[in-house]
Design a protein around this motif. Structure first.
Motif, PDB file in Angstrom:
ATOM      1  N   GLU A 105       0.848  -1.183   0.000  1.00  0.00           N
ATOM      2  CA  GLU A 105       0.000   0.000   0.000  1.00  0.00           C
ATOM      3  C   GLU A 105       0.887   1.239   0.000  1.00  0.00           C
ATOM      4  OE1 GLU A 105      -3.436   2.133   2.749  1.00  0.00           O
ATOM      5  OE2 GLU A 105      -2.795   0.110   3.195  1.00  0.00           O
ATOM      6  N   TYR A 106       0.460   2.249  -0.740  1.00  0.00           N
ATOM      7  CA  TYR A 106       1.200   3.500  -0.735  1.00  0.00           C
ATOM      8  C   TYR A 106       0.259   4.651  -0.398  1.00  0.00           C
ATOM      9  CZ  TYR A 106      -0.766   5.818  -4.809  1.00  0.00           C
ATOM     10  OH  TYR A 106      -1.610   6.466  -5.651  1.00  0.00           O
ATOM     11  N   GLU A 107       0.854   5.720   0.113  1.00  0.00           N
ATOM     12  CA  GLU A 107       0.148   6.986   0.330  1.00  0.00           C
ATOM     13  C   GLU A 107       1.060   8.079  -0.200  1.00  0.00           C
ATOM     14  OE1 GLU A 107      -1.170   7.630   4.333  1.00  0.00           O
ATOM     15  OE2 GLU A 107      -1.894   5.578   4.522  1.00  0.00           O
TER      16      GLU A 107
ATOM     17  N   GLY B 255      -1.756  12.936  -0.753  1.00  0.00           N
ATOM     18  CA  GLY B 255      -3.141  12.854  -0.328  1.00  0.00           C
ATOM     19  C   GLY B 255      -3.916  11.681  -0.895  1.00  0.00           C
ATOM     20  N   GLY B 256      -3.301  10.885  -1.737  1.00  0.00           N
ATOM     21  CA  GLY B 256      -3.966   9.715  -2.304  1.00  0.00           C
ATOM     22  C   GLY B 256      -3.337   8.437  -1.796  1.00  0.00           C
ATOM     23  N   SER B 257      -4.008   7.331  -2.031  1.00  0.00           N
ATOM     24  CA  SER B 257      -3.446   6.042  -1.637  1.00  0.00           C
ATOM     25  C   SER B 257      -3.969   4.968  -2.581  1.00  0.00           C
ATOM     26  CB  SER B 257      -3.805   5.698  -0.192  1.00  0.00           C
ATOM     27  OG  SER B 257      -5.191   5.520  -0.066  1.00  0.00           O
ATOM     28  N   ASP B 258      -3.260   3.863  -2.627  1.00  0.00           N
ATOM     29  CA  ASP B 258      -3.647   2.744  -3.479  1.00  0.00           C
ATOM     30  C   ASP B 258      -3.010   1.487  -2.927  1.00  0.00           C
ATOM     31  OD1 ASP B 258      -4.868   1.386  -5.517  1.00  0.00           O
ATOM     32  OD2 ASP B 258      -3.497   2.060  -7.085  1.00  0.00           O
ATOM     33  N   LYS B 259      -3.508   0.343  -3.379  1.00  0.00           N
ATOM     34  CA  LYS B 259      -2.986  -0.953  -2.948  1.00  0.00           C
ATOM     35  C   LYS B 259      -2.726  -1.811  -4.175  1.00  0.00           C
ATOM     36  CE  LYS B 259      -5.750  -0.960   1.246  1.00  0.00           C
ATOM     37  NZ  LYS B 259      -6.806  -1.621   1.989  1.00  0.00           N
TER      38      LYS B 259
ATOM     39  N   ASP C 299       0.084   9.356  -9.917  1.00  0.00           N
ATOM     40  CA  ASP C 299      -0.802  10.154  -9.074  1.00  0.00           C
ATOM     41  C   ASP C 299      -0.437  11.620  -9.260  1.00  0.00           C
ATOM     42  OD1 ASP C 299      -2.626  10.983  -7.213  1.00  0.00           O
ATOM     43  OD2 ASP C 299      -1.745   9.925  -5.522  1.00  0.00           O
TER      44      ASP C 299
END
Length: 97
Positions: free
Chosen positions: A28-30, A33-37, A75
Protein backbone atom coordinates in the motif's frame (compact mmCIF):
# COMPACT_ATOMS: atom_id res chain seq x y z
CA UNK A 1 2.08 -17.55 3.26
CA UNK A 2 2.98 -21.23 3.00
CA UNK A 3 6.47 -21.94 4.32
CA UNK A 4 8.79 -24.94 4.22
CA UNK A 5 11.96 -25.44 6.25
CA UNK A 6 14.84 -27.84 5.73
CA UNK A 7 16.78 -28.77 8.85
CA UNK A 8 20.50 -28.73 8.06
CA UNK A 9 21.30 -30.39 11.36
CA UNK A 10 24.15 -29.51 13.66
CA UNK A 11 26.64 -26.92 12.46
CA UNK A 12 28.94 -26.97 15.45
CA UNK A 13 26.71 -26.42 18.50
CA UNK A 14 23.96 -24.75 16.43
CA UNK A 15 20.97 -26.56 14.90
CA UNK A 16 20.64 -24.74 11.55
CA UNK A 17 17.72 -24.58 9.10
CA UNK A 18 16.84 -22.82 5.87
CA UNK A 19 13.44 -22.17 4.37
CA UNK A 20 11.32 -20.47 1.77
CA UNK A 21 7.70 -19.39 1.46
CA UNK A 22 5.16 -18.32 -1.15
CA UNK A 23 1.84 -16.63 -0.69
CA UNK A 24 -0.30 -13.58 -1.31
CA UNK A 25 0.82 -10.13 -0.21
CA UNK A 26 -0.37 -6.58 -0.48
CA UNK A 27 1.60 -3.34 -0.78
CA UNK A 28 0.00 0.00 0.00
CA UNK A 29 1.20 3.50 -0.73
CA UNK A 30 0.15 6.99 0.33
CA UNK A 31 1.29 9.98 -1.70
CA UNK A 32 0.06 13.55 -2.21
CA UNK A 33 -3.14 12.85 -0.33
CA UNK A 34 -3.97 9.71 -2.30
CA UNK A 35 -3.45 6.04 -1.64
CA UNK A 36 -3.65 2.74 -3.48
CA UNK A 37 -2.99 -0.95 -2.95
CA UNK A 38 -1.38 -3.61 -5.14
CA UNK A 39 -1.77 -7.31 -4.38
CA UNK A 40 -0.09 -10.39 -5.78
CA UNK A 41 2.63 -12.94 -5.25
CA UNK A 42 4.76 -12.57 -2.14
CA UNK A 43 7.78 -14.70 -1.25
CA UNK A 44 10.40 -15.04 1.43
CA UNK A 45 13.67 -16.84 2.14
CA UNK A 46 14.78 -17.67 5.67
CA UNK A 47 17.76 -18.94 7.62
CA UNK A 48 17.83 -19.64 11.34
CA UNK A 49 19.78 -21.36 14.04
CA UNK A 50 19.01 -22.65 17.52
CA UNK A 51 21.65 -22.85 20.25
CA UNK A 52 20.78 -25.29 23.05
CA UNK A 53 21.10 -23.79 26.52
CA UNK A 54 19.75 -26.90 28.27
CA UNK A 55 17.81 -30.07 27.40
CA UNK A 56 14.56 -28.07 27.28
CA UNK A 57 15.61 -24.54 26.23
CA UNK A 58 17.25 -23.19 23.05
CA UNK A 59 18.06 -19.66 21.98
CA UNK A 60 16.89 -18.99 18.42
CA UNK A 61 18.20 -16.39 15.95
CA UNK A 62 16.78 -15.99 12.46
CA UNK A 63 16.85 -13.84 9.36
CA UNK A 64 14.29 -13.55 6.56
CA UNK A 65 13.97 -11.48 3.44
CA UNK A 66 10.32 -10.87 2.59
CA UNK A 67 9.28 -9.54 -0.81
CA UNK A 68 5.76 -8.22 -1.41
CA UNK A 69 4.27 -7.23 -4.78
CA UNK A 70 5.85 -4.25 -6.58
CA UNK A 71 3.68 -1.36 -7.62
CA UNK A 72 3.61 1.29 -10.31
CA UNK A 73 1.38 4.28 -9.65
CA UNK A 74 0.66 7.56 -11.41
CA UNK A 75 -0.80 10.15 -9.07
CA UNK A 76 -1.21 13.88 -9.80
CA UNK A 77 0.96 13.46 -12.91
CA UNK A 78 3.81 11.85 -10.97
CA UNK A 79 4.76 8.26 -11.79
CA UNK A 80 6.16 6.19 -8.95
CA UNK A 81 7.56 2.67 -9.19
CA UNK A 82 8.54 0.85 -6.04
CA UNK A 83 9.90 -2.53 -5.08
CA UNK A 84 8.74 -3.67 -1.66
CA UNK A 85 10.82 -5.84 0.61
CA UNK A 86 11.81 -6.24 4.22
CA UNK A 87 14.86 -7.60 6.02
CA UNK A 88 13.77 -9.12 9.34
CA UNK A 89 16.01 -10.38 12.16
CA UNK A 90 14.38 -12.36 14.95
CA UNK A 91 15.64 -13.45 18.36
CA UNK A 92 13.72 -15.77 20.62
CA UNK A 93 13.72 -18.76 22.93
CA UNK A 94 12.28 -22.25 22.42
CA UNK A 95 10.97 -24.26 25.32
CA UNK A 96 10.46 -28.03 25.13
CA UNK A 97 7.91 -29.87 27.26
Amino acid sequence: MANAYYNLGAVGPINARIGAGLGYGQAEYEMLGGSDKEGGLAWQVMVAGAYPVSDKVSLDVGYRYLRAPDYDVTDAGVKVSAETGAHVVTVGARFGF
